[in-house]
Design an enzyme around this catalytic site. Sequence first.
Site: not given
Ligand code: AMP
Length: 112
Positions: A4, A30, A46, A85, A91, A93, A96, A98
């Site tokens: 993760c 982000d 987690h 999300n 939405g 992605t 974990h 957040h």
């Molecule tokens: P979500 O689409 O709501 O799951 O948001 C995931 C967020 O994680 C996205 O806005 C990505 O830009 C961000 N993200 C993915 N990998 C990283 C990383 N290594 N460091 C900081 N943000 C990340």
Amino acid sequence: MDDCIFCKIANGEIPSDFVYQDDEVAVFKDVNPQAPVHLLVIPKKHVKSAAEVSDPAVFSALVGRAVEVARKLGLDKDGYRMVINTGEQGGQTVPHLHLHLLAGRNLGWPPG
Ligand code: AMP
């Protein structure tokens, strides 16, 4: 969770731009910001998504820290948005939990 990405950020395996952290929660920038301020607030322990949370204290910690960080950064003056999300159609992605903390521009509504 071994594979993760946010667990790896929380435990320092992957470097990140931290704004705040304590035993329970980490707040970092982000990597692909959608607003002038775009922070992610995560529980260090987690859990896959909001839908999997059984203890409401997890939400209290996330929202509480997000509001504190927003206040410290002066975001409360003009306002900000908190978004969680959840699942595929929500939405999400990264699997974990957040909370997105977005600020620094007029944010449209409804979301896409
Ligand atoms: P979500 O689409 O709501 O799951 O948001 C995931 C967020 O994680 C996205 O806005 C990505 O830009 C961000 N993200 C993915 N990998 C990283 C990383 N290594 N460091 C900081 N943000 C990340």
